[in-house]
Design an enzyme around this catalytic site. Structure first.
Site, PDB file in Angstrom:
ATOM      1  N   ASP A  88      46.390  48.811  38.629  1.00 24.06           N
ATOM      2  CA  ASP A  88      46.618  48.555  37.202  1.00 24.06           C
ATOM      3  C   ASP A  88      46.921  49.820  36.397  1.00 24.06           C
ATOM      4  OD1 ASP A  88      46.581  45.820  37.097  1.00 24.06           O
ATOM      5  OD2 ASP A  88      44.456  45.647  36.583  1.00 24.06           O
ATOM      6  N   LYS A 108      37.791  40.021  41.698  1.00 21.74           N
ATOM      7  CA  LYS A 108      38.118  41.449  41.774  1.00 21.74           C
ATOM      8  C   LYS A 108      36.963  42.351  42.208  1.00 21.74           C
ATOM      9  CE  LYS A 108      42.086  41.557  38.684  1.00 21.74           C
ATOM     10  NZ  LYS A 108      42.704  42.272  37.555  1.00 21.74           N
TER      11      LYS A 108
END
Ligand code: NAP
Length: 281
Positions: free
Chosen positions: A103, A67
């Site tokens: 997210d 990520k």
């Protein structure tokens, strides 16, 4: 080979439920395209991006452990990824390969769907945890104007997370939980406690404000011990599966140019898969 090819890259990747999610939407919307699982080891990232154009990827998801490692290979990251310090979605914008992070949109979309009036009178949230999931929750809740307290086993990590935000939320160790619960309108578990193969989150909820909503970002199991205890005390609860589903809608819309819906049949499909693979979930 389909022209519209998207992917999820991670290492390992076999466990990812994203192909099930995006495959469902592609079929439902009648879109010609694919969403592929790519197991990319850390040492293979450079070669993957060197070949990105030639492969014709329209974008994809990035998961553990890549990520942050992907960031040097992108043309830019967007405001959400900058705020989160991590990228989970890649998409093209006017010829530039962009890293985003969906997210916090997933976190909020799930809450908005399951408890549409949750913001009525909600002023204070307590987020437990200081990792990636906590950062998404804190970012989303601050954007909605809540006062947020971050509580973490390692208090220094909570303090470091708080520093990332202009609103400078307060940071605490877990010993402060009892006092914070009394004025808390939304309690969020964003730790890995309660996840399958992890110890349960066994906080005493006695002092939690009766009207408080309890949100657990974990979705394996679907109903954690924390949510069971909260339900037993009459609190409204939110599980983590919808966070995964809602964050997926944002990437899908970038790549396939249609915004899919989080529907009951889709949720049922994922629930069936989780239950089949996790005894007792
Ligand atoms: P992470 O970055 O590794 O952070 C883990 C957090 O859990 C840290 O705050 C850590 O505290 C805390 N923790 C771990 N073990 C603990 C223990 N025994 N006692 C107290 N605290 C403990 O992980 P993450 O990426 O944020 O993920 C956290 C959870 O969220 C995972 O279960 C993940 O599956 C879930 N998640 C769900 C979604 C969704 O779409 N629903 C999305 C992302 C993540 P320390 O700092 O003290 O170590």
């Amino acid at each position: 080979m389909a022209d519209n090819r998207a992917f999820v890259m991670g290492h390992p990747i076999a466990h990812s439920r994203s192909p099930m999610l995006h495959g469902y939407w592609l079929k439902q919307l009648g879109i010609e395209g694919s969403y592929e699982k790519l197991d990319i080891a850390p040492e293979a990232i450079a070669a993957f991006f060197a070949d990105f154009h030639a492969q014709g990827w329209i974008g994809g998801n990035v998961t553990v452990p890549h990520k942050t490692a992907v960031i040097p290979y992108l043309d830019r990251i967007d405001a959400d990824a900058a705020a989160m310090g991590a990228v989970n979605t890649l998409y093209w914008d006017e010829g530039a390969l962009v890293g985003g992070n969906t997210d916090s949109l997933g976190f909020l979309g799930n809450l908005d769907e399951l408890i549409p009036d949750w913001q009525n009178g909600a002023k204070r949230a307590v987020v437990i945890g200081a990792g990636g999931a906590a950062r998404a929750a804190v970012y989303g809740l601050l954007q909605r104007g809540l006062e947020v307290a971050i509580c973490n086993r390692t208090a220094a990590k909570a303090a470091a997370l708080a520093q990332h935000f202009d609103a400078k939320p307060k940071a605490y160790g877990l010993e402060a939980m009892g006092d914070l619960l009394e004025n808390c309108d939304l309690l969020v578990n964003a730790t890995s406690l309660g996840m399958v193969n992890q110890p349960p989150m066994d906080f005493d909820l006695t002092r939690l404000k009766p009207s408080a909503i309890v949100y657990d970002v974990i979705y394996v199991p679907l109903e954690t011990a924390l949510l069971q205890a909260a339900k037993a005390k009459g609190h409204r609860t939110v599980d983590g599966l919808g966070m995964l589903l809602h964050q997926g809608t944002v990437g899908f819309a970038h790549w396939f140019k249609q915004r899919p819906e989080v529907s009951a049949p889709l949720r049922a499909l994922l629930v069936e898969d989780i239950r089949a693979k996790t005894p007792g979930a």
